[in-house]
Design an enzyme around this catalytic site. Structure first.
Site, PDB file in Angstrom:
ATOM      1  N   CYS A  58     -26.125  54.941  -5.209  1.00  0.00           N
ATOM      2  CA  CYS A  58     -26.114  55.618  -3.902  1.00  0.00           C
ATOM      3  C   CYS A  58     -25.239  56.844  -4.096  1.00  0.00           C
ATOM      4  O   CYS A  58     -24.162  56.756  -4.692  1.00  0.00           O
ATOM      5  CB  CYS A  58     -25.527  54.696  -2.831  1.00  0.00           C
ATOM      6  SG  CYS A  58     -25.017  55.542  -1.307  1.00  0.00           S
ATOM      7  N   CYS A 112     -30.706  61.319  -2.082  1.00  0.00           N
ATOM      8  CA  CYS A 112     -30.415  60.016  -1.487  1.00  0.00           C
ATOM      9  C   CYS A 112     -31.366  58.988  -2.104  1.00  0.00           C
ATOM     10  O   CYS A 112     -32.594  59.160  -2.037  1.00  0.00           O
ATOM     11  CB  CYS A 112     -30.655  60.120   0.020  1.00  0.00           C
ATOM     12  SG  CYS A 112     -30.544  58.564   0.904  1.00  0.00           S
TER      13      CYS A 112
HETATM   14  N1  DGL Z   1     -26.495  58.398   0.017  1.00  0.00           N
HETATM   15  C1  DGL Z   1     -27.562  57.521   0.255  1.00  0.00           C
HETATM   16  C2  DGL Z   1     -28.143  56.911  -1.012  1.00  0.00           C
HETATM   17  O1  DGL Z   1     -28.067  57.512  -2.060  1.00  0.00           O
HETATM   18  C3  DGL Z   1     -27.589  56.597   1.433  1.00  0.00           C
HETATM   19  C4  DGL Z   1     -26.382  56.093   2.076  1.00  0.00           C
HETATM   20  C5  DGL Z   1     -26.761  55.557   3.435  1.00  0.00           C
HETATM   21  O2  DGL Z   1     -27.106  56.358   4.287  1.00  0.00           O
HETATM   22  O3  DGL Z   1     -26.710  54.326   3.613  1.00  0.00           O
HETATM   23  O4  DGL Z   1     -28.698  55.851  -0.986  1.00  0.00           O
END
Ligand code: DGL
Length: 266
Positions: free
Chosen positions: A183, A75
């Site tokens: 993301c 993430c």
């Molecule tokens: N998948 C996450 C990222 O790479 C975050 C998405 C979220 O929870 O807003 O930033």
């Protein structure tokens, strides 16, 4: 169980990390992976850094309680908020992610690069530092609400296309040389996002770089799974069974076809 046979822990606020998991299992097929999707607390990207740090800390403890030998923060938002403090606290390898603006800036041919990410990632100190180095011609594009489509299992369709149409409208008269999926959720939307740009426009993510970094760190620490171990994948969610089912379905989605094949990973 020997230290090396233990699983690699992986977490994200939810479904996005599944795309990273998929790449890692291809690169490191002998490893056991334990994935934790914190769907109950998603999204992370519109929360403040302190709150995200606390959630990331909980996720790491969850994985350590289950014997993880290393942790991958799958993430970008949680990496920006928490990677430094987690590394200061825990001795095991902690691998993070960052938006792929470095390789994307190499694709510039007089146009711009769109850097799609959560508001949290784009506001972070880590992103500021990254963009100081590689940010020329890179336009930050916060996408609040976009990860929710993936969480709801919507990977194409009118509602999603309307959202993206509005998001990209300000750039329709500009030459876009590359798009960054900053993301991990957006990786599931690569084809639909690509359809808004000229054919062949690179749409880049950081998944393979992260998988390679995990491989490097496990090698350095002598923690690679022993020869002959048959890698397994366990997927858990803080959101309960319904979310777990959805995460497993995403893991099996054919939409990952854009990933490099095993031969490219050797
Ligand atoms: N998948 C996450 C990222 O790479 C975050 C998405 C979220 O929870 O807003 O930033």
């Amino acid at each position: 169980m020997s230290a090396n046979s233990r699983p690699v822990g992986v977490f994200d606020s939810g479904a996005g990390g599944i795309s990273v998991l998929k790449t890692m299992t291809r690169l490191l097929p002998r490893e056991d992976f334990l994935f934790y999707g914190d769907d109950k607390n998603a999204p992370y990207g519109t929360k403040g850094p302190q709150e995200v740090r606390a959630l990331a800390e909980n996720a790491v403890r969850f994985l350590l309680d289950r014997n993880a030998k290393a942790v991958v923060i799958a993430c970008n938002t949680a990496t920006a908020a928490a990677a430094e403090s987690l590394r200061a606290r825990y001795a095991m390898p902690i691998i993070g992610m960052e938006p792929a603006i470095k390789p994307a800036s190499g694709c510039r041919k007089g146009g711009i690069v769109l850097s799609m990410a959560t508001p949290g990632t784009l506001k972070s100190e880590k992103y500021r530092r990254l963009s100081e180095k590689y940010g020329e011609g890179v336009v930050p594009l916060p996408c609040p609400g976009l990860m929710e489509f993936v969480e709801r299992g919507i990977l194409d369709g009118g509602e999603l296309r309307d959202y993206l149409q509005r998001l990209f409208a300000p750039f329709q008269d500009q030459k876009v040389d590359a798009v960054v999926l900053g993301c991990t959720h957006y990786v599931f939307l690569r084809s639909v996002i690509a359809s808004f740009f000229s054919k062949g426009t690179p749409v880049l993510d950081g998944n393979l770089g992260t998988a390679r970094q995990l491989q490097r760190r496990l090698t350095e620490e002598g923690l690679l799974a022993p020869e002959g171990q048959k890698g397994t994948v366990t997927i858990l969610s803080s959101g309960g069974e319904a979310f777990e089912k959805r995460l497993k379905a995403l893991y099996d989605t054919p939409l990952m076809e854009e990933l490099p094949g095993p031969e490219a990973l050797q």
